[in-house]
Design a protein around this motif. Sequence first.
Motif, PDB file in Angstrom:
ATOM      1  N   ILE A  20       3.754  -8.515  -5.847  1.00  0.00           N
ATOM      2  CA  ILE A  20       3.264  -7.198  -6.012  1.00  0.00           C
ATOM      3  C   ILE A  20       2.482  -6.922  -5.512  1.00  0.00           C
ATOM      4  CG2 ILE A  20       2.448  -5.641  -7.546  1.00  0.00           C
ATOM      5  CD1 ILE A  20       4.010  -6.920  -9.740  1.00  0.00           C
ATOM      6  N   ARG A  24       1.723  -3.838  -2.148  1.00  0.00           N
ATOM      7  CA  ARG A  24       0.556  -3.526  -2.289  1.00  0.00           C
ATOM      8  C   ARG A  24       0.035  -3.267  -1.068  1.00  0.00           C
ATOM      9  NH1 ARG A  24      -4.078  -3.250  -4.041  1.00  0.00           N
ATOM     10  NH2 ARG A  24      -4.206  -5.165  -5.206  1.00  0.00           N
ATOM     11  N   GLN A  31      -4.418  -1.035  -6.029  1.00  0.00           N
ATOM     12  CA  GLN A  31      -3.680  -0.794  -7.153  1.00  0.00           C
ATOM     13  C   GLN A  31      -3.933   0.896  -8.135  1.00  0.00           C
ATOM     14  OE1 GLN A  31      -6.319  -3.258  -9.883  1.00  0.00           O
ATOM     15  NE2 GLN A  31      -4.644  -4.875  -9.400  1.00  0.00           N
ATOM     16  N   ALA A  35       0.130   2.177 -10.128  1.00  0.00           N
ATOM     17  CA  ALA A  35       0.078   2.588 -11.518  1.00  0.00           C
ATOM     18  C   ALA A  35       0.611   3.932 -11.701  1.00  0.00           C
ATOM     19  CB  ALA A  35      -0.780   2.144 -11.542  1.00  0.00           C
ATOM     20  N   ARG A  42      -2.898   1.760 -15.152  1.00  0.00           N
ATOM     21  CA  ARG A  42      -3.760   1.305 -13.579  1.00  0.00           C
ATOM     22  C   ARG A  42      -4.386  -0.394 -14.488  1.00  0.00           C
ATOM     23  NH1 ARG A  42      -7.215  -1.914 -11.742  1.00  0.00           N
ATOM     24  NH2 ARG A  42      -8.628  -1.258 -13.277  1.00  0.00           N
ATOM     25  N   MET A  45      -1.652  -2.390 -14.562  1.00  0.00           N
ATOM     26  CA  MET A  45      -1.488  -2.940 -12.894  1.00  0.00           C
ATOM     27  C   MET A  45      -1.895  -4.433 -12.942  1.00  0.00           C
ATOM     28  SD  MET A  45       0.682  -2.674 -10.503  1.00  0.00           S
ATOM     29  CE  MET A  45       1.813  -1.256 -10.824  1.00  0.00           C
ATOM     30  N   GLU A  49      -0.884  -8.145 -11.956  1.00  0.00           N
ATOM     31  CA  GLU A  49      -0.751  -8.647 -10.596  1.00  0.00           C
ATOM     32  C   GLU A  49      -1.726  -9.957 -10.750  1.00  0.00           C
ATOM     33  OE1 GLU A  49      -2.897  -6.248  -7.550  1.00  0.00           O
ATOM     34  OE2 GLU A  49      -1.438  -4.916  -7.382  1.00  0.00           O
ATOM     35  N   ILE A  63       8.248  -1.079 -11.135  1.00  0.00           N
ATOM     36  CA  ILE A  63       7.340  -1.344  -9.699  1.00  0.00           C
ATOM     37  C   ILE A  63       7.764  -1.272  -8.785  1.00  0.00           C
ATOM     38  CG2 ILE A  63       5.953  -3.233  -8.927  1.00  0.00           C
ATOM     39  CD1 ILE A  63       4.709  -3.886 -11.975  1.00  0.00           C
TER      40      ILE A  63
END
Length: 173
Positions: A20, A24, A31, A35, A42, A45, A49, A63
């Motif tokens: 992820i 990203r 982030q 989210a 957030r 998320m 991670e 996601i």
Amino acid sequence: MIHCGVFSRMKLRHQVGLNIQKLRRERGISQEDLALMAKINRGYMGKLENAKNSASLDMVERIATALNVVPSWLLVGDEPFQFVQRFDKEKGVFRPMEIADENSKPSPKKPKRLKANIVQEGVILSDESAVVVWSDYTWNNGEIIRYWEKGLENIPETMITVRDIATSKVRER
């Protein structure tokens, strides 16, 4: 027991978190923005991670959709298909797949087992071979899904030739 690469050294939650984070960052998405795109908190998320939480399969799907990858890519990172599109019959074009509306209700009918048939490919032809750029599959529920080969989704259309699988015909775009 066979161990494959990353899984022999790392828990799956760590692999998902790293994948992820990698995607990203490659795409320049914060982030917080990811989210929002995946419709999750957030803070959660960040915990995904950093492998403090494990993602459910539904969360992996949300996601992955936000990142425009197939969900299995987040699990292994080496999935050959990266970009997935669904054919919009009303407009006659392919569009990126979207998260289903959370307010939509499942059909009361028993779902059919989904089956797919490959119908055509986009290829780059050379004298000796063809490189597959994308493959179109028709599903028995009527959907047409296009799977792009990883890293080839930005090839100009003028370089791509369409090959019908059923008849093995090649037609220029």
